[in-house]
Write a protein that holds these residues in place. Structure first.
Motif, PDB file in Angstrom:
ATOM      1  N   ILE A  59       0.819  -1.221   0.000  1.00 43.11           N
ATOM      2  CA  ILE A  59       0.000   0.000   0.000  1.00 43.11           C
ATOM      3  C   ILE A  59       0.856   1.276   0.000  1.00 43.11           C
ATOM      4  O   ILE A  59       0.400   2.324   0.419  1.00 43.11           O
ATOM      5  CB  ILE A  59      -1.015   0.005   1.161  1.00 43.11           C
ATOM      6  N   VAL A  60       2.098   1.146  -0.473  1.00 40.69           N
ATOM      7  CA  VAL A  60       2.925   2.347  -0.581  1.00 40.69           C
ATOM      8  C   VAL A  60       3.430   2.531  -2.008  1.00 40.69           C
ATOM      9  O   VAL A  60       3.542   1.563  -2.767  1.00 40.69           O
ATOM     10  CB  VAL A  60       4.148   2.318   0.371  1.00 40.69           C
ATOM     11  N   ALA A  61       3.724   3.778  -2.359  1.00 46.28           N
ATOM     12  CA  ALA A  61       4.388   4.072  -3.636  1.00 46.28           C
ATOM     13  C   ALA A  61       5.735   4.689  -3.305  1.00 46.28           C
ATOM     14  O   ALA A  61       5.797   5.688  -2.586  1.00 46.28           O
ATOM     15  CB  ALA A  61       3.571   5.055  -4.448  1.00 46.28           C
ATOM     16  N   PRO A  62       6.853   4.079  -3.769  1.00 47.66           N
ATOM     17  CA  PRO A  62       8.160   4.685  -3.508  1.00 47.66           C
ATOM     18  C   PRO A  62       8.241   6.033  -4.218  1.00 47.66           C
ATOM     19  O   PRO A  62       7.938   6.130  -5.401  1.00 47.66           O
ATOM     20  CB  PRO A  62       9.149   3.694  -4.113  1.00 47.66           C
ATOM     21  N   LEU A  63       8.645   7.069  -3.498  1.00 47.62           N
ATOM     22  CA  LEU A  63       8.664   8.409  -4.102  1.00 47.62           C
ATOM     23  C   LEU A  63       9.629   8.485  -5.279  1.00 47.62           C
ATOM     24  O   LEU A  63       9.342   9.106  -6.293  1.00 47.62           O
ATOM     25  CB  LEU A  63       9.058   9.452  -3.047  1.00 47.62           C
ATOM     26  N   HIS A  64      10.781   7.807  -5.137  1.00 47.03           N
ATOM     27  CA  HIS A  64      11.811   7.982  -6.171  1.00 47.03           C
ATOM     28  C   HIS A  64      11.413   7.393  -7.516  1.00 47.03           C
ATOM     29  O   HIS A  64      11.940   7.776  -8.548  1.00 47.03           O
ATOM     30  CB  HIS A  64      13.145   7.386  -5.694  1.00 47.03           C
ATOM     31  N   THR A  65      10.464   6.447  -7.530  1.00 47.98           N
ATOM     32  CA  THR A  65      10.074   5.880  -8.827  1.00 47.98           C
ATOM     33  C   THR A  65       9.071   6.776  -9.545  1.00 47.98           C
ATOM     34  O   THR A  65       8.869   6.656 -10.738  1.00 47.98           O
ATOM     35  CB  THR A  65       9.448   4.474  -8.676  1.00 47.98           C
ATOM     36  N   LYS A  66       8.413   7.625  -8.795  1.00 49.24           N
ATOM     37  CA  LYS A  66       7.375   8.473  -9.395  1.00 49.24           C
ATOM     38  C   LYS A  66       7.850   9.908  -9.592  1.00 49.24           C
ATOM     39  O   LYS A  66       7.272  10.649 -10.373  1.00 49.24           O
ATOM     40  CB  LYS A  66       6.139   8.478  -8.481  1.00 49.24           C
ATOM     41  N   TYR A 383     -12.575   0.249  -6.526  1.00 49.48           N
ATOM     42  CA  TYR A 383     -12.213   1.652  -6.263  1.00 49.48           C
ATOM     43  C   TYR A 383     -10.772   1.739  -5.738  1.00 49.48           C
ATOM     44  O   TYR A 383      -9.972   2.539  -6.210  1.00 49.48           O
ATOM     45  CB  TYR A 383     -13.201   2.250  -5.255  1.00 49.48           C
ATOM     46  N   HIS A 384     -10.462   0.868  -4.769  1.00 54.22           N
ATOM     47  CA  HIS A 384      -9.097   0.932  -4.209  1.00 54.22           C
ATOM     48  C   HIS A 384      -8.049   0.580  -5.264  1.00 54.22           C
ATOM     49  O   HIS A 384      -6.973   1.168  -5.297  1.00 54.22           O
ATOM     50  CB  HIS A 384      -8.975  -0.011  -3.007  1.00 54.22           C
ATOM     51  N   LEU A 385      -8.376  -0.385  -6.137  1.00 55.59           N
ATOM     52  CA  LEU A 385      -7.405  -0.743  -7.175  1.00 55.59           C
ATOM     53  C   LEU A 385      -7.177   0.428  -8.135  1.00 55.59           C
ATOM     54  O   LEU A 385      -6.053   0.685  -8.567  1.00 55.59           O
ATOM     55  CB  LEU A 385      -7.887  -1.951  -7.965  1.00 55.59           C
ATOM     56  N   LEU A 386      -8.263   1.132  -8.437  1.00 58.61           N
ATOM     57  CA  LEU A 386      -8.128   2.276  -9.340  1.00 58.61           C
ATOM     58  C   LEU A 386      -7.295   3.385  -8.716  1.00 58.61           C
ATOM     59  O   LEU A 386      -6.512   4.044  -9.397  1.00 58.61           O
ATOM     60  CB  LEU A 386      -9.511   2.847  -9.657  1.00 58.61           C
ATOM     61  N   THR A 387      -7.497   3.596  -7.398  1.00 55.22           N
ATOM     62  CA  THR A 387      -6.871   4.769  -6.775  1.00 55.22           C
ATOM     63  C   THR A 387      -5.565   4.459  -6.034  1.00 55.22           C
ATOM     64  O   THR A 387      -4.933   5.381  -5.522  1.00 55.22           O
ATOM     65  CB  THR A 387      -7.867   5.444  -5.795  1.00 55.22           C
ATOM     66  N   ALA A 388      -5.169   3.199  -5.980  1.00 55.65           N
ATOM     67  CA  ALA A 388      -3.894   2.851  -5.321  1.00 55.65           C
ATOM     68  C   ALA A 388      -2.756   3.636  -5.987  1.00 55.65           C
ATOM     69  O   ALA A 388      -2.843   3.970  -7.175  1.00 55.65           O
ATOM     70  CB  ALA A 388      -3.650   1.358  -5.418  1.00 55.65           C
ATOM     71  N   PRO A 389      -1.699   3.960  -5.212  1.00 54.65           N
ATOM     72  CA  PRO A 389      -0.767   5.001  -5.656  1.00 54.65           C
ATOM     73  C   PRO A 389       0.184   4.653  -6.798  1.00 54.65           C
ATOM     74  O   PRO A 389       0.825   5.537  -7.341  1.00 54.65           O
ATOM     75  CB  PRO A 389       0.035   5.305  -4.376  1.00 54.65           C
ATOM     76  N   SER A 390       0.326   3.374  -7.176  1.00 57.67           N
ATOM     77  CA  SER A 390       1.249   3.081  -8.281  1.00 57.67           C
ATOM     78  C   SER A 390       0.852   1.749  -8.920  1.00 57.67           C
ATOM     79  O   SER A 390       0.119   0.958  -8.330  1.00 57.67           O
ATOM     80  CB  SER A 390       2.689   2.969  -7.763  1.00 57.67           C
ATOM     81  N   GLY A 391       1.377   1.512 -10.129  1.00 56.75           N
ATOM     82  CA  GLY A 391       1.106   0.246 -10.819  1.00 56.75           C
ATOM     83  C   GLY A 391       1.613  -0.922  -9.995  1.00 56.75           C
ATOM     84  O   GLY A 391       0.958  -1.960  -9.860  1.00 56.75           O
ATOM     85  N   ARG A 392       2.798  -0.742  -9.391  1.00 56.38           N
ATOM     86  CA  ARG A 392       3.398  -1.791  -8.571  1.00 56.38           C
ATOM     87  C   ARG A 392       2.473  -2.130  -7.402  1.00 56.38           C
ATOM     88  O   ARG A 392       2.261  -3.290  -7.070  1.00 56.38           O
ATOM     89  CB  ARG A 392       4.745  -1.307  -8.059  1.00 56.38           C
ATOM     90  N   SER A 393       1.902  -1.105  -6.773  1.00 54.30           N
ATOM     91  CA  SER A 393       1.062  -1.383  -5.609  1.00 54.30           C
ATOM     92  C   SER A 393      -0.259  -2.014  -6.052  1.00 54.30           C
ATOM     93  O   SER A 393      -0.802  -2.887  -5.369  1.00 54.30           O
ATOM     94  CB  SER A 393       0.895  -0.133  -4.738  1.00 54.30           C
ATOM     95  N   LYS A 394      -0.774  -1.643  -7.224  1.00 56.89           N
ATOM     96  CA  LYS A 394      -2.010  -2.278  -7.715  1.00 56.89           C
ATOM     97  C   LYS A 394      -1.765  -3.784  -7.914  1.00 56.89           C
ATOM     98  O   LYS A 394      -2.583  -4.620  -7.560  1.00 56.89           O
ATOM     99  CB  LYS A 394      -2.439  -1.659  -9.047  1.00 56.89           C
ATOM    100  N   LEU A 395      -0.587  -4.116  -8.505  1.00 56.99           N
ATOM    101  CA  LEU A 395      -0.263  -5.526  -8.734  1.00 56.99           C
ATOM    102  C   LEU A 395      -0.130  -6.280  -7.414  1.00 56.99           C
ATOM    103  O   LEU A 395      -0.636  -7.387  -7.235  1.00 56.99           O
ATOM    104  CB  LEU A 395       1.060  -5.636  -9.487  1.00 56.99           C
ATOM    105  N   ARG A 396       0.586  -5.630  -6.471  1.00 57.41           N
ATOM    106  CA  ARG A 396       0.790  -6.288  -5.169  1.00 57.41           C
ATOM    107  C   ARG A 396      -0.536  -6.491  -4.434  1.00 57.41           C
ATOM    108  O   ARG A 396      -0.768  -7.533  -3.829  1.00 57.41           O
ATOM    109  CB  ARG A 396       1.723  -5.456  -4.301  1.00 57.41           C
ATOM    110  N   ILE A 397      -1.409  -5.479  -4.487  1.00 53.77           N
ATOM    111  CA  ILE A 397      -2.692  -5.583  -3.796  1.00 53.77           C
ATOM    112  C   ILE A 397      -3.511  -6.728  -4.406  1.00 53.77           C
ATOM    113  O   ILE A 397      -4.061  -7.571  -3.687  1.00 53.77           O
ATOM    114  CB  ILE A 397      -3.478  -4.245  -3.887  1.00 53.77           C
ATOM    115  N   THR A 398      -3.551  -6.788  -5.752  1.00 55.58           N
ATOM    116  CA  THR A 398      -4.307  -7.857  -6.413  1.00 55.58           C
ATOM    117  C   THR A 398      -3.742  -9.220  -5.993  1.00 55.58           C
ATOM    118  O   THR A 398      -4.490 -10.146  -5.662  1.00 55.58           O
ATOM    119  CB  THR A 398      -4.213  -7.715  -7.955  1.00 55.58           C
ATOM    120  N   GLY A 399      -2.420  -9.322  -5.995  1.00 51.66           N
ATOM    121  CA  GLY A 399      -1.775 -10.586  -5.610  1.00 51.66           C
ATOM    122  C   GLY A 399      -2.098 -10.962  -4.175  1.00 51.66           C
ATOM    123  O   GLY A 399      -2.442 -12.114  -3.875  1.00 51.66           O
TER     124      GLY A 399
END
Ligand SMILES: Cc1cc2nc3c(=O)[nH]c(=O)nc-3n(C[C@H](O)[C@H](O)[C@H](O)COP(=O)(O)OP(=O)(O)OC[C@H]3O[C@@H](n4cnc5c(N)ncnc54)[C@H](O)[C@@H]3O)c2cc1C
Length: 446
Positions: A59-66, A383-399
């Motif tokens: 549930i986090v997005a690394p700042l340096h990747t964005k 909704y949470h998948l759409l608004t999660a902070p990064s593609g990586r976190s969307k994948l991790r959440i789904t997994g």
């Protein structure tokens, strides 16, 4: 070069920094992002981390990747001096630096609001940070493990009693999801009487999550009570000790777990500006600018942004939805201020709300349509998948969701924090510790 300082990397600060990076012309201004974390945290899914359904990293997005160009300054903004246009920052290393700025965007969010309730700060736990979520899960599992081997019935009762104070979204979701954890955990402890495990959710207000309205609020309340959660309204915490909590109606509950989610208050840096505040929130105009201070903007939980869609005159509620959308107005107005163009006002139509009550249970109101049960859970998760902070976190959440559905909960304690009491006193403060000097400020090089 012109410097834009942004304080905070949550919903408001992170989104504002991303938008500014995209829209600034080369060489027009530099961005310095002041934040103690090197990630942006998606708070609405924190209860699912406490429940072990999601992993903390999901549930986090690394700042340096964005953020490719913004300079990250790992520290806590302590004082903002509007006269000299400089912000004093306490770095995570323990040093203090002065950061001059031309424009500043304040988005430091909020912290758990506590009151002068005996025992609260020493014993209660919060639900605002990743550490609190992880620690809470460990603590709850440890209570069951210890109750299962306890001979003293009083000890067993207090370890199996769980109290959540605050019937807003975070308290309700935390009570609902963690109650499911303890219910499912019972198979691990065959000797433990299931009737002993009690979850109580209290709120001083006469309704749970009043924003839900009569019908949906009623559905949520019935669902929680049907699941065995003792929901008590019009009552709050009077005092707590290590093994019990006393409520304002005079009842004493045996418990070693009080989760305090009864409101938030802005971070202290807001007060350092010395400008007007409302309940601690920075007073800003609908253009998010502090009146009379060009180039000083505030948004999110930390600012009392006028809600132009609400005739009552109340400021925007402290929600992720508002903070994220205000970031677009803030970014637009920062550029407008730099380029001498007119500022625009923040106006937002509500797109609805979602409340995850664990498992297949949820209530939601997408675009004004009331939903409860599995359809609501589908909307909530979408909704949470759409608004999660990064593609990586969307994948991790789904997994994580898939893995949890297929294999269930491992019900283990990670024990990262075993030397920490994990209470509000312990986990909610920023890196600045009592007694550390903030005096030796050196200039942050341009
Ligand atoms: C458990 C929980 C569940 C929630 N669920 C929902 C939900 O379902 N829907 C919804 O709309 N809202 C929800 N919220 C509320 C929502 O998360 C907040 O309204 C939103 O995060 C506010 O955004 P923000 O940018 O103002 O602050 P935050 O997102 O909190 O970000 C603040 C940032 O500032 C940093 N910071 C703090 N102080 C300083 C300082 N002095 N100097 C530098 N940096 C600093 C912090 O580390 C953080 O990075 C929930 C909140 C919680 C706790």
């Amino acid at each position: 070069m012109t410097r834009i300082a942004i304080v905070g990397s949550g919903f408001g600060g992170f989104a504002c920094a991303k938008l500014l990076e995209r829209r600034l012309r080369p060489g027009e201004a530099e961005i310095v992002l002041i934040t103690p974390k090197d990630y942006s945290l998606y708070l609405p899914l924190l209860p699912q981390v406490a429940a072990g359904v999601l992993q903390p990293r999901s549930i986090v997005a690394p700042l340096h990747t964005k953020l490719r160009h913004a300079k990250l300054l790992p520290g806590v903004a302590m004082d903002v001096d509007l006269g000299s246009r400089a912000c004093e920052v306490f770095k995570i290393s323990g040093e203090t630096v002065r950061v001059p700025f031309d424009v500043i965007v304040l988005a430091p969010g909020s912290k758990t609001r506590t009151f002068d309730i005996p025992g609260l700060a020493e014993h209660a736990r919060g639900m605002k940070t990743l550490a609190e979520a992880v620690y809470l899960r460990d603590h709850v599992i440890a209570q069951l493990e210890l109750a299962a081997i306890a001979h003293d019935p009083e000890e067993r009762a207090s370890r199996c009693g769980f109290l959540v104070v605050g019937g807003g979204y975070s308290g309700t979701e935390t009570a609902a999801t963690l109650q499911l954890v303890t219910r499912k955990a019972l198979h691990r402890f065959p000797g433990l009487d299931p009737g002993l495990v009690r979850w109580t959710l209290i709120d001083i207000a006469p309704k749970l999550m009043p924003e839900l309205g009569e019908q949906l609020g009623g559905a949520a309340l019935r669902l929680l009570r049907h699941r065995g959660i003792d929901v008590r309204l019009g009552v709050t915490l009077e005092r707590m000790g290590e093994e019990s909590a006393t409520l304002t109606d005079g009842t004493t509950l045996p418990t070693r777990t009080v989760i305090w989610t009864a409101g938030v208050t802005p971070r202290p840096v807001v007060a350092s500006l010395g400008t007007e505040t409302v309940k601690g929130r920075l007073v800003v105009g609908a253009d998010l600018m502090v009146p009379g201070h060009d180039g000083v903007f505030g948004l999110g939980d930390a600012a009392a942004v006028p809600d132009l869609t609400n005739a009552s005159g109340a400021p925007c509620a402290p929600t992720a939805q508002h903070a994220h959308r205000q970031a677009a107005t803030a970014a637009h107005n920062v550029l407008a201020a730099l380029r001498g163009r007119p500022l625009r006002e923040y106006r937002h139509e509500d797109i609805g709300l979602v409340v995850d009550l664990g498992g297949a249970d949820a209530v939601a109101r997408p675009f004004g349509i009331d939903l409860a049960g599995p359809p609501a859970q589908l909307v909530t998760r979408g909704y949470h998948l759409l608004t999660a902070p990064s593609g990586r976190s969307k994948l991790r959440i789904t997994g994580d969701w898939l893995l949890n559905a297929l294999t269930g909960d491992d019900l283990i304690r990670l024990d990262f924090l075993k030397d920490s009491p994990g209470t509000l006193d312990d986990l909610e403060h920023m890196p600045v510790r009592r007694g550390q000097s903030r005096e030796r400020a050196t200039a942050h090089p341009r």
